[in-house]
Design a protein around this motif. Structure first.
Motif, PDB file in Angstrom:
ATOM      1  N   UNK A 114      -1.411  10.634 -14.319  1.00 59.15           N
ATOM      2  CA  UNK A 114      -1.065   9.355 -13.799  1.00 59.15           C
ATOM      3  C   UNK A 114      -1.378   8.431 -15.268  1.00 59.15           C
ATOM      4  N   UNK A 115      -0.157   7.347 -15.177  1.00 54.62           N
ATOM      5  CA  UNK A 115      -0.339   6.312 -16.347  1.00 54.62           C
ATOM      6  C   UNK A 115      -0.390   5.055 -15.433  1.00 54.62           C
ATOM      7  N   UNK A 116      -1.229   4.778 -14.783  1.00 52.72           N
ATOM      8  CA  UNK A 116      -1.231   3.640 -13.727  1.00 52.72           C
ATOM      9  C   UNK A 116      -2.143   2.588 -13.906  1.00 52.72           C
ATOM     10  N   UNK A 117      -2.064   1.417 -13.650  1.00 49.23           N
ATOM     11  CA  UNK A 117      -3.143   0.328 -13.910  1.00 49.23           C
ATOM     12  C   UNK A 117      -3.488  -0.464 -12.628  1.00 49.23           C
ATOM     13  N   UNK A 118      -2.775   0.226 -11.430  1.00 55.12           N
ATOM     14  CA  UNK A 118      -3.145  -0.548 -10.187  1.00 55.12           C
ATOM     15  C   UNK A 118      -4.092   0.204  -9.400  1.00 55.12           C
ATOM     16  N   UNK A 119      -4.817  -0.398  -8.551  1.00 56.27           N
ATOM     17  CA  UNK A 119      -5.959   0.247  -7.764  1.00 56.27           C
ATOM     18  C   UNK A 119      -5.478   1.624  -7.205  1.00 56.27           C
ATOM     19  N   UNK A 133       5.992   3.865  -9.700  1.00 56.33           N
ATOM     20  CA  UNK A 133       5.479   2.608  -9.304  1.00 56.33           C
ATOM     21  C   UNK A 133       4.979   1.707 -10.179  1.00 56.33           C
ATOM     22  N   UNK A 134       4.393   2.246 -11.215  1.00 55.19           N
ATOM     23  CA  UNK A 134       3.924   1.593 -12.265  1.00 55.19           C
ATOM     24  C   UNK A 134       4.714   0.800 -13.032  1.00 55.19           C
ATOM     25  N   UNK A 187       0.911  -1.118   0.176  1.00 59.26           N
ATOM     26  CA  UNK A 187      -0.018  -0.041   0.125  1.00 59.26           C
ATOM     27  C   UNK A 187       0.879   1.264  -0.094  1.00 59.26           C
ATOM     28  N   UNK A 188       0.855   2.116  -0.887  1.00 61.20           N
ATOM     29  CA  UNK A 188       1.432   3.437  -1.080  1.00 61.20           C
ATOM     30  C   UNK A 188       0.247   4.483  -0.723  1.00 61.20           C
ATOM     31  N   UNK A 189       0.652   5.095   0.468  1.00 60.26           N
ATOM     32  CA  UNK A 189      -0.207   6.621   0.830  1.00 60.26           C
ATOM     33  C   UNK A 189       0.534   7.519   0.201  1.00 60.26           C
ATOM     34  N   UNK A 190      -0.358   8.374  -0.599  1.00 57.79           N
ATOM     35  CA  UNK A 190       0.494   9.446  -0.924  1.00 57.79           C
ATOM     36  C   UNK A 190      -0.280  10.975  -0.488  1.00 57.79           C
ATOM     37  N   UNK A 191       0.320  11.872  -0.803  1.00 58.75           N
ATOM     38  CA  UNK A 191      -0.393  13.369   0.011  1.00 58.75           C
ATOM     39  C   UNK A 191      -1.614  13.624  -0.795  1.00 58.75           C
ATOM     40  N   UNK A 192      -1.420  13.676  -2.278  1.00 55.47           N
ATOM     41  CA  UNK A 192      -2.761  13.840  -2.772  1.00 55.47           C
ATOM     42  C   UNK A 192      -2.394  14.722  -4.063  1.00 55.47           C
ATOM     43  N   UNK A 215       5.219  -2.723 -11.052  1.00 57.24           N
ATOM     44  CA  UNK A 215       4.240  -3.428 -10.809  1.00 57.24           C
ATOM     45  C   UNK A 215       4.406  -4.821 -11.360  1.00 57.24           C
ATOM     46  N   UNK A 216       5.052  -5.059 -12.400  1.00 60.36           N
ATOM     47  CA  UNK A 216       5.115  -6.519 -12.875  1.00 60.36           C
ATOM     48  C   UNK A 216       6.175  -7.135 -12.104  1.00 60.36           C
ATOM     49  N   UNK A 217       7.214  -6.391 -11.972  1.00 55.04           N
ATOM     50  CA  UNK A 217       8.328  -7.078 -10.977  1.00 55.04           C
ATOM     51  C   UNK A 217       7.768  -7.542  -9.671  1.00 55.04           C
ATOM     52  N   UNK A 218       6.817  -6.701  -8.997  1.00 48.94           N
ATOM     53  CA  UNK A 218       6.264  -6.758  -7.747  1.00 48.94           C
ATOM     54  C   UNK A 218       5.307  -8.246  -7.818  1.00 48.94           C
TER      55      UNK A 218
END
Length: 178
Positions: free
Chosen positions: A90-95, A58-59, A40-45, A62-65
């Motif tokens: 953002x260019x992310x695919x995780x929730x 982080x994206x 879980x990554x908590x970010x400021x906003x 993601x595959x390595x994780x």
């Protein structure tokens, strides 16, 4: 001087729900997508360009994780509209979830900041946090910062988790409470 909670590694990660853009809820400590560990990554906003950069980076990991059985989710105290605005950068695919409450921030032991102005944001927000929850729901590792420029390097995190997961007898570190 204020008193804050400190989560102890090795203990069960508290149930922490937040809302995804589609209106569904996510239990942040629960692995998903076939993984048995969760990050879980908590970010400021929305107001934090360093957060946007970190989430996009982080994206790339993601595959390595996922290859080592770790799913990824992110969350902030932003509103739905603020998250929608952030998604444009953002260019992310995780929730990624929104609406982390101040009570939840305190429960997770996060540093909390007040906005410097209305242009920054309109609510108190969590400073960065990173939590790794293992297959039995225990807090395996934690990193909490009071400022956006002190975050763990993701390549080091991935290598570290990979090492820990490859060792059948590697203990959870930092379990001696004080």
């Amino acid at each position: 001087m204020t008193h804050s909670i400190k989560l102890t590694t090795g203990n069960t990660f508290p149930t922490t729900e937040a809302t995804l853009l589609d209106g569904s809820f996510i239990n942040l400590g629960q692995a998903h997508s076939g993984a048995d560990w969760q990050m879980i990554v908590v970010y400021r906003g929305k107001h934090c360009p360093l957060c946007v950069r970190y989430l996009n980076l982080l994206e790339q990991y993601k595959t390595a994780l996922m290859d080592i059985g770790v799913s990824v989710s992110a969350v902030s105290a932003d509103s739905k509209q603020q998250l929608e605005d952030t998604m444009e950068k953002l260019t992310i695919t995780y929730p990624i979830a929104y609406g982390l409450t101040e009570q939840q921030m305190k429960q997770l032991g996060l540093y909390i900041s007040a906005p410097r102005s209305e242009q920054e944001t309109d609510h108190n927000f969590a400073e960065p946090g990173l939590f790794i929850i293992n297959e039995v729901g225990e807090l395996q590792a934690v990193n909490i910062s009071n400022t956006p420029f002190l975050r763990p390097e993701l390549d080091v995190v991935v290598r570290g988790i990979s090492f820990v997961r490859s060792q059948s007898d590697y203990p959870i570190r930092g379990t001696v409470a004080y």
